[in-house]
Design a protein around this motif. Structure first.
Motif, PDB file in Angstrom:
ATOM      1  N   LYS A 117      -1.406   0.943  -8.822  1.00  0.00           N
ATOM      2  CA  LYS A 117      -2.289   0.143  -7.990  1.00  0.00           C
ATOM      3  C   LYS A 117      -1.575  -1.103  -7.477  1.00  0.00           C
ATOM      4  O   LYS A 117      -0.775  -1.725  -8.188  1.00  0.00           O
ATOM      5  N   GLU A 123       1.962   1.803  -3.470  1.00  0.00           N
ATOM      6  CA  GLU A 123       0.845   2.338  -4.248  1.00  0.00           C
ATOM      7  C   GLU A 123       0.696   3.844  -4.021  1.00  0.00           C
ATOM      8  O   GLU A 123       0.529   4.611  -4.976  1.00  0.00           O
ATOM      9  N   LYS A 124       0.777   4.278  -2.772  1.00  0.00           N
ATOM     10  CA  LYS A 124       0.618   5.701  -2.451  1.00  0.00           C
ATOM     11  C   LYS A 124       1.733   6.547  -3.062  1.00  0.00           C
ATOM     12  O   LYS A 124       1.491   7.635  -3.577  1.00  0.00           O
ATOM     13  N   HIS A 134      -2.729  -3.998  -7.065  1.00  0.00           N
ATOM     14  CA  HIS A 134      -3.058  -5.140  -7.920  1.00  0.00           C
ATOM     15  C   HIS A 134      -2.099  -5.216  -9.105  1.00  0.00           C
ATOM     16  O   HIS A 134      -1.614  -6.307  -9.470  1.00  0.00           O
ATOM     17  N   THR A 135      -1.796  -4.061  -9.706  1.00  0.00           N
ATOM     18  CA  THR A 135      -0.876  -4.022 -10.851  1.00  0.00           C
ATOM     19  C   THR A 135       0.532  -4.416 -10.429  1.00  0.00           C
ATOM     20  O   THR A 135       1.231  -5.149 -11.146  1.00  0.00           O
ATOM     21  N   LYS A 144       0.836  -1.217   0.000  1.00  0.00           N
ATOM     22  CA  LYS A 144       0.000   0.000   0.000  1.00  0.00           C
ATOM     23  C   LYS A 144       0.861   1.254   0.000  1.00  0.00           C
ATOM     24  O   LYS A 144       0.501   2.281  -0.599  1.00  0.00           O
TER      25      LYS A 144
END
Length: 294
Positions: free
Chosen positions: A16, A10-11, A18-19, A7
């Motif tokens: 994402k 991602e931030k 998931h990617t 996470k």
């Protein structure tokens, strides 16, 4: 070595989670370590690689091709993109990598190239301010090390101080107006304040620069004993809208009847209710226009 969750990646990268997982499985772009409970975690090298991959992917490079690049080739491709002054997002991402690596040379190269192509003022507004807003949000969220933020902020601060020193060597007053620059108590981020004090000097105004974390009572004494025509301040530190509006009201009571120029991440994000005394600063051009009327 810092530790990041998926996470966090991602931030910071905007990719994402998931990617990222798909890229891990299909292309082996990064190989996370795992805790005893089988939870992925990543280090600084993983984060820097994801940022570089993101830069290339956003600029038309296919992931399958990126995965075939060596680490050196990956950095070369990113550097080539950084030399394109029109590609603002790439330059911001590159500054993020420089911050994570504590790489002063990389930071200087990206910024110097931008200044040559765009000019100093435009580079600060279009690249440095958005970059600082981004790392400020990440810092508040706890996804980057405060030491990394201090490292990059101090480099930018040094650049601005040098620019101010150069301006003062040839300073010719064009007005008898005095503008007081300060940050309220507990506000420590001077970069915006330094930049706009430089703009004021370039426009020929006299600047009284008090710096960070100035108590209201001290500010009141200055205003009562010196000729002040306007004030300039900024709010960056995290607070609620109610707290911000209380701080603005307290400031208004201490220095009534003076125009106060106002900027900062919290002003932008929280959009507080403002009295007519306050003038929001949206850009250098906007500021130049408004100080002409004080």
């Amino acid at each position: 070595m810092a530790v990041y969750s998926i996470k966090d990646l991602e931030k910071i990268s905007g990719i994402k989670a998931h990617t990222i997982r798909i890229w891990e499985r299909r292309y082996k772009l990064i190989e996370p370590q795992r805790t005893s409970t089988n939870i992925r975690f990543y280090n600084d090298d993983d984060l820097k690689r994801i940022l570089n991959v993101s830069i290339l992917n956003q600029n038309g490079f296919k992931i399958s091709k990126i995965a075939d690049l060596t680490e050196g080739q990956l950095r070369e491709r990113v550097l080539d993109l950084c030399l394109d002054s029109k590609n603002i997002d790439v330059q911001i991402e590159s500054l993020l990598v420089a911050m994570l690596e504590l790489d002063e040379s990389k930071f200087t190269n990206v910024l110097t190239n931008s200044i040559i192509k765009l000019g100093f003022e435009s580079s600060v507004e279009t690249i440095l301010f958005p970059f600082l807003e981004r790392i400020g949000i990440l810092w508040q969220a706890g996804t980057i090390n405060p030491a990394q933020e201090h490292f990059i902020s101090n480099l930018i601060r040094q650049k601005l101080i040098v620019a101010i020193d150069n301006e003062m060597q040839n300073f010719i007053p064009k007005s008898d107006k005095n503008i007081l620059f300060f940050l309220p108590e507990n506000e420590l981020h001077e970069i915006g304040l330094l930049f706009y004090s430089l703009i004021a000097r370039k426009e020929g105004y006299n600047v009284i620069y008090l710096g960070a974390s100035v108590p209201v009572n001290d500010l009141k004494v200055i205003v009562e004993t010196q000729k002040i025509d306007a004030l300039f301040t900024s709010f960056v530190a995290a607070q609620t809208q109610e707290e911000l509006e209380q701080n603005l009201h307290k400031l208004s009571e201490a220095v009534p009847n003076y125009p106060i120029f106002l900027m900062g991440l919290q002003i932008k994000e929280l959009n507080p209710v403002l009295s007519k005394q306050y003038i929001k600063v949206l850009s250098a051009t906007d500021f130049k226009s408004n100080i002409a009327s004080i």
